[in-house]
Write a protein that holds these residues in place. Structure first.
Motif, PDB file in Angstrom:
ATOM      1  N   PHE A  33     -14.591 -13.990  33.892  1.00 56.41           N
ATOM      2  CA  PHE A  33     -14.831 -13.128  32.739  1.00 56.41           C
ATOM      3  C   PHE A  33     -14.846 -13.928  31.440  1.00 56.41           C
ATOM      4  CE2 PHE A  33     -12.749 -10.551  35.941  1.00 56.41           C
ATOM      5  CZ  PHE A  33     -13.465  -9.361  35.930  1.00 56.41           C
ATOM      6  N   ASN A  34     -15.694 -13.499  30.506  1.00 55.70           N
ATOM      7  CA  ASN A  34     -15.634 -13.915  29.111  1.00 55.70           C
ATOM      8  C   ASN A  34     -14.978 -12.757  28.370  1.00 55.70           C
ATOM      9  OD1 ASN A  34     -17.080 -16.350  29.397  1.00 55.70           O
ATOM     10  ND2 ASN A  34     -19.003 -15.223  29.338  1.00 55.70           N
ATOM     11  N   ALA A  35     -14.159 -13.065  27.379  1.00 53.63           N
ATOM     12  CA  ALA A  35     -13.480 -11.999  26.641  1.00 53.63           C
ATOM     13  C   ALA A  35     -13.601 -12.239  25.147  1.00 53.63           C
ATOM     14  CB  ALA A  35     -12.012 -11.942  27.041  1.00 53.63           C
ATOM     15  N   GLU A  36     -13.663 -11.157  24.420  1.00 49.84           N
ATOM     16  CA  GLU A  36     -13.662 -11.163  22.959  1.00 49.84           C
ATOM     17  C   GLU A  36     -12.667 -10.100  22.524  1.00 49.84           C
ATOM     18  OE1 GLU A  36     -15.578 -13.189  21.008  1.00 49.84           O
ATOM     19  OE2 GLU A  36     -16.530 -14.078  22.768  1.00 49.84           O
ATOM     20  N   SER A  51     -11.578 -15.621  21.444  1.00 47.72           N
ATOM     21  CA  SER A  51     -12.471 -15.572  22.601  1.00 47.72           C
ATOM     22  C   SER A  51     -11.735 -16.238  23.751  1.00 47.72           C
ATOM     23  CB  SER A  51     -13.801 -16.271  22.311  1.00 47.72           C
ATOM     24  OG  SER A  51     -13.588 -17.638  22.042  1.00 47.72           O
ATOM     25  N   CYS A  52     -11.978 -15.759  24.947  1.00 50.11           N
ATOM     26  CA  CYS A  52     -11.247 -16.243  26.110  1.00 50.11           C
ATOM     27  C   CYS A  52     -12.185 -16.380  27.303  1.00 50.11           C
ATOM     28  CB  CYS A  52     -10.138 -15.268  26.505  1.00 50.11           C
ATOM     29  SG  CYS A  52      -9.008 -14.769  25.186  1.00 50.11           S
ATOM     30  N   LEU A 163      -8.398  -7.017  24.066  1.00 50.13           N
ATOM     31  CA  LEU A 163      -9.469  -7.866  24.589  1.00 50.13           C
ATOM     32  C   LEU A 163     -10.393  -7.055  25.489  1.00 50.13           C
ATOM     33  CD1 LEU A 163      -7.428 -11.004  25.735  1.00 50.13           C
ATOM     34  CD2 LEU A 163      -8.771 -10.752  23.635  1.00 50.13           C
ATOM     35  N   THR A 164     -11.696  -7.248  25.335  1.00 49.76           N
ATOM     36  CA  THR A 164     -12.668  -6.678  26.251  1.00 49.76           C
ATOM     37  C   THR A 164     -13.264  -7.825  27.052  1.00 49.76           C
ATOM     38  OG1 THR A 164     -13.152  -4.870  24.738  1.00 49.76           O
ATOM     39  CG2 THR A 164     -14.775  -5.313  26.457  1.00 49.76           C
TER      40      THR A 164
END
Length: 168
Positions: A33-36, A51-52, A163-164
């Motif tokens: 996953f990418n997270a913002e 960002s993750c 975070l999404t």
């Protein structure tokens, strides 16, 4: 007259489908996953954008492990991880979160449909508190949300992490 071979096969297929359905709640949380989102590091802190990147692996049918890195301003970086186990009969969740400046935290809670709700038990006070609430919810097949709510000292509870995550 039913044929015994087909009856056994149908029973076996039914058992496999039941096992698959039991694992399905954890499957929705696995992948890359990418997270913002935003994180606030204190009760009066201004939330900052982060960002993750996360990888969530299913270690056993009832256990997942999350490993990732979050960045703020492309300068600061923090590794985070969580290891969660779910009792399939009761829905009880236990685990550990690592990534806080105060050390590993114990997680306890429940699987609630598309969400995992846990209480974070910090080893030392964070924002003046020994606990916080975390909710990991499946928004869609390829999207998750992680919310951490500080229980607040004198004030009202405050979302400190929002975070999404989008599946890569």
């Amino acid at each position: 007259m039913p044929r015994p071979g087909l009856s056994c096969m149908a029973g076996g297929v039914a058992a496999m489908l039941a096992a698959s359905a039991a694992a399905a709640p954890l499957d929705r949380y696995t992948g890359s996953f990418n997270a913002e989102g935003v994180v606030a590091d204190g009760p009066d802190a201004t939330p900052r954008e982060v960002s993750c990147d996360f990888t969530v692996l299913q270690r056993q049918p009832d256990r997942i492990a999350l490993d990732g890195t979050c960045r703020a301003y492309w300068i600061f970086s923090r590794s985070v991880s969580a290891d969660l186990s779910v009792d399939p009969r009761s829905g009880r969740v236990t685990g550990t979160y690592t990534g806080s400046r105060v050390g590993p935290a114990r997680l306890t809670g429940r699987l609630d449909g598309p969400a995992i709700d846990v209480l974070i038990n910090w080893p030392q006070p964070v924002n003046g508190q020994m606990t916080a609430d975390m909710r990991i919810v499946s928004l869609a097949p390829d999207r998750l949300q992680i919310l951490v709510t500080d229980r607040g000292g004198q004030g009202a509870p405050r979302v400190t992490t929002n975070l999404t995550l989008a599946r890569q």
